[in-house]
Design a protein around this motif. Structure first.
Motif, mmCIF file in Angstrom:
data_model
loop_
_atom_site.group_PDB
_atom_site.id
_atom_site.type_symbol
_atom_site.label_atom_id
_atom_site.label_comp_id
_atom_site.label_asym_id
_atom_site.label_seq_id
_atom_site.Cartn_x
_atom_site.Cartn_y
_atom_site.Cartn_z
ATOM 1 N N HIS A 324 0.867 -1.187 0.000
ATOM 2 C CA HIS A 324 0.000 0.000 0.000
ATOM 3 C C HIS A 324 0.901 1.233 0.000
ATOM 4 O O HIS A 324 1.930 1.263 0.696
ATOM 5 C CB HIS A 324 -0.931 0.008 1.211
ATOM 6 N N SER A 334 -2.919 3.989 -2.679
ATOM 7 C CA SER A 334 -2.904 3.096 -3.847
ATOM 8 C C SER A 334 -2.294 1.754 -3.450
ATOM 9 O O SER A 334 -1.729 1.602 -2.358
ATOM 10 C CB SER A 334 -2.112 3.724 -5.003
ATOM 11 N N HIS A 335 -2.394 0.782 -4.359
ATOM 12 C CA HIS A 335 -2.018 -0.588 -3.988
ATOM 13 C C HIS A 335 -1.365 -1.318 -5.161
ATOM 14 O O HIS A 335 -1.762 -1.153 -6.320
ATOM 15 C CB HIS A 335 -3.261 -1.364 -3.527
#
Length: 489
Positions: A324, A334-335
């Protein structure tokens, strides 16, 4: 006559009460869970590899029933000069056993017990001594007794070298020296199972040594969730000493009892229900964090038989990661993620993905720095072309476990634990693993190991999705834990 198999005798050696329950109240047993079954399956796999060291043998099928057919088939193979017998079955004086490998020699038979462990242990000697007792009693001429176990220093090349994978130890003298004791144990345990009532034996270290007893749920049903066995940092025998002195819960422990500072913190928190918060320690941890901020978690598996070239028995092999990302305090989370292809060595692509997905200047937050750094170091040693990039990232790792381990913050709900499964519900009760099919690392390992054996494409896709969801939850949990820590400062 009271019949006691080898496994029953071993159960009785660990705890006579467990044997009595097995014979009289078997319905109280706790069935093996997925992780325990995976360990049994590993043992079976090791046994199959061990048989290859003594080829051209014949196996007595486990499915052959009743046992009288196993006995007859074993004797038939002995009479027909079979060079090796796998799972040969014998009975003597109301006891029976199945021998992993019997190897015919000019002098008689070698009895070989195969274990998936990496050393000789006391309980294993009793296991083999019982087999010897039964085989000799049944009339088998046993020449030597050997223990075959995994060599944890073996490094696989392209194919498995059986002589490198296994170590064989001659334990004939040690086994023979225990024969009188085995006879006495057998007589004693026959008396135990003939009792009309359950033996009155207190819970103790025997409940989990050398194996977790499958009657523990029954024998421990009176132990509350906040018991003295949750007192963190104390040796198990010392926890039992507290229990034997009459203290059942952590809050039962007197204020003047001799405990460590951390133990005292846990006791006070349990008694008062109040949190322990050291803002200066929390701030000292948070001061280490900088942006861009990458939260990283690996999943790995182990196997007693090295699955790929350049692996050792029981080596942690990473197959998955979740990341992450926050590029600034105001960034949208975001990932990124990686999951290896089942049946193939995932390490090179995982290492390359790690370098691609994490900048070399990023701050990397993990939960248990020792594990993540050891994985990265192994990858760096294995792939010299990636070493510089991997180690550059490893040196930027910060351990989120530290403020919890050091008691910068402690809540009674943690029950003495600083694992992420304890700290997350205490600090972030809205985020849970309960809804996940795969909800802890052991299940993730087991699920990934099974993927290569599944032919159903939809089932395989479902398990992969569950693996990704679980690992993603681990890094999201870290994100939320840092937010929770920040809220105190």
């Amino acid at each position: 006559m009271t019949n006691l198999s080898k496994s029953m005798l071993m159960r009785g050696i660990q705890c006579p009460k467990s044997l009595w329950l097995y014979k009289h109240q078997k319905d109280l047993i706790t069935p093996p869970d997925e992780m325990q079954q995976a360990l049994f399956d590993q043992g079976t796999m090791v046994g199959k590899w061990a048989q290859k060291k003594y080829p051209n043998g014949t196996e007595i099928p486990f499915s052959l029933s009743p046992f009288s057919k196993k006995f007859s088939r074993t004797q038939e193979l002995i009479q027909n000069n079979c060079p090796a017998i796998y799972e040969g079955t014998f009975q003597y004086d109301g006891s029976l056993c199945m021998v992993d490998i019997l190897h015919r020699t000019a002098e008689g038979w070698d009895l070989i017990e195969v274990k998936s462990g990496t050393s000789e242990k006391e309980h294993i000697l009793y296991d083999i001594a019982i087999q010897y007792y039964i085989c000799i009693g049944s009339g088998l001429k046993v020449n030597r007794v050997r223990l075959m176990h995994i060599n944890n220093q073996y490094i696989r090349d392209k194919s498995i070298d059986l002589d490198g994978l296994f170590i064989e130890v001659d334990i004939t003298e040690k086994v023979m020296a225990r024969q009188d004791e085995i006879h006495q144990i057998k007589s004693k345990l026959k008396n135990v199972v003939s009792q009309s009532g359950e033996p009155q034996i207190q819970i103790g270290p025997q409940c989990s040594t050398p194996y977790d007893c499958d009657f523990k749920a029954h024998c421990w049903k009176h132990i509350p969730d906040n018991s003295v066995f949750k007192l963190a940092g104390r040796k198990l025998e010392d926890k039992f000493q507290l229990y034997y002195e009459g203290y059942t819960t952590v809050s039962d422990i007197p204020d003047d009892y001799n405990v460590t500072d951390k133990e005292r913190q846990q006791i006070v928190a349990e008694k008062t229900g109040k949190d322990i918060i050291d803002i200066s320690k929390i701030q000292a941890f948070l001061d280490q964090i900088y942006y861009p901020l990458y939260y990283l978690d690996f999943e790995s598996f182990q196997s007693p038989v090295p699955p790929f070239p350049q692996t050792k028995p029981y080596q942690q092999i990473p197959f998955q990661y979740s990341i992450h990302i926050l590029n600034s305090p105001f960034d949208i989370l975001s990932h990124k993620e990686f999951l290896g292809i089942e049946g193939k060595d995932p390490r090179k692509k995982l290492a390359e993905g790690l370098i691609k997905d994490i900048p070399d200047h990023a701050c990397i937050v993990v939960y248990n720095k020792q594990f993540e750094q050891s994985i990265i170091q192994q990858l760096a040693d294995l792939y010299p072309d990636l070493e510089e990039g991997l180690l550059a990232r490893s040196q930027n790792i910060i351990d989120l476990m530290v403020p919890f381990k050091d008691r910068a913050i402690y809540k009674p709900e943690m029950k003495g634990s600083y694992s992420i499964k304890a700290t997350l519900p205490a600090l972030v009760p809205t985020l849970s693993y309960d809804h996940l099919e795969i909800n802890h690392g052991g299940l993730a390992t087991t699920a990934y190991a099974k993927l290569s054996q599944i032919n159903d494409a939809s089932k395989k896709t479902k398990i992969k999705t569950q693996l990704l969801e679980y690992c993603k939850q681990d890094t999201l949990a870290m994100v939320e834990l840092v937010k929770a820590l920040q809220s105190y400062c």
